[in-house]
Motif scaffolding. Structure first.
Motif, PDB file in Angstrom:
ATOM      1  N   SER A 128       0.827  -1.203   0.000  1.00 28.89           N
ATOM      2  CA  SER A 128       0.000   0.000   0.000  1.00 28.89           C
ATOM      3  C   SER A 128       0.864   1.257   0.000  1.00 28.89           C
ATOM      4  N   LYS A 129       0.213   2.387  -0.276  1.00 32.29           N
ATOM      5  CA  LYS A 129       0.910   3.661  -0.397  1.00 32.29           C
ATOM      6  C   LYS A 129       0.638   4.550   0.814  1.00 32.29           C
ATOM      7  N   ILE A 135       2.004  11.615  -2.590  1.00 38.04           N
ATOM      8  CA  ILE A 135       1.757  10.175  -2.457  1.00 38.04           C
ATOM      9  C   ILE A 135       3.067   9.430  -2.688  1.00 38.04           C
ATOM     10  N   SER A 164       4.687   2.510  -4.610  1.00 37.88           N
ATOM     11  CA  SER A 164       4.235   1.266  -3.974  1.00 37.88           C
ATOM     12  C   SER A 164       5.246   0.693  -2.993  1.00 37.88           C
ATOM     13  N   LYS A 219      -9.461   5.222  -5.376  1.00 33.16           N
ATOM     14  CA  LYS A 219      -8.648   4.889  -6.546  1.00 33.16           C
ATOM     15  C   LYS A 219      -7.331   4.210  -6.199  1.00 33.16           C
ATOM     16  N   GLU A 220      -6.748   4.539  -5.067  1.00 36.16           N
ATOM     17  CA  GLU A 220      -5.425   4.039  -4.679  1.00 36.16           C
ATOM     18  C   GLU A 220      -5.522   3.175  -3.422  1.00 36.16           C
ATOM     19  N   LYS A 221      -4.571   2.270  -3.278  1.00 29.97           N
ATOM     20  CA  LYS A 221      -4.490   1.450  -2.067  1.00 29.97           C
ATOM     21  C   LYS A 221      -3.634   2.208  -1.052  1.00 29.97           C
ATOM     22  N   ILE A 222      -4.305   2.908  -0.117  1.00 24.72           N
ATOM     23  CA  ILE A 222      -3.643   3.765   0.864  1.00 24.72           C
ATOM     24  C   ILE A 222      -3.747   3.117   2.242  1.00 24.72           C
TER      25      ILE A 222
END
Length: 66
Positions: A2-3, A18, A21, A47-50
């Motif tokens: 995750s980010k 951000i 990865s 939208k992103e894996k945070i």
């Protein structure tokens, strides 16, 4: 992996960055007006894996709180 999203909260605008990865490099993403930041973050989180959000503390050029 995750980010990480980082937020620099100012009185008029919010800077958003951000990580990649691997969580080793961060990139400036956008500058958003304060009143739009919640909807912007909601959209980004879908939208992103945070996994982590980091909020910075604004300082002036001599490292004093603004």
């Amino acid at each position: 992996m995750s980010k990480i999203v980082s937020i620099d909260y100012g009185t008029k605008r919010v800077g958003v960055a951000i990580s990649d990865s691997s969580r080793k490099i961060a990139f400036a993403l956008d500058t958003i007006n304060n009143e739009l930041i919640i909807s912007y973050l909601q959209d980004l989180l879908t939208k992103e894996k945070i996994s982590t959000i980091v909020v910075g503390s604004p300082k002036n050029l001599v490292n004093k709180d603004n």
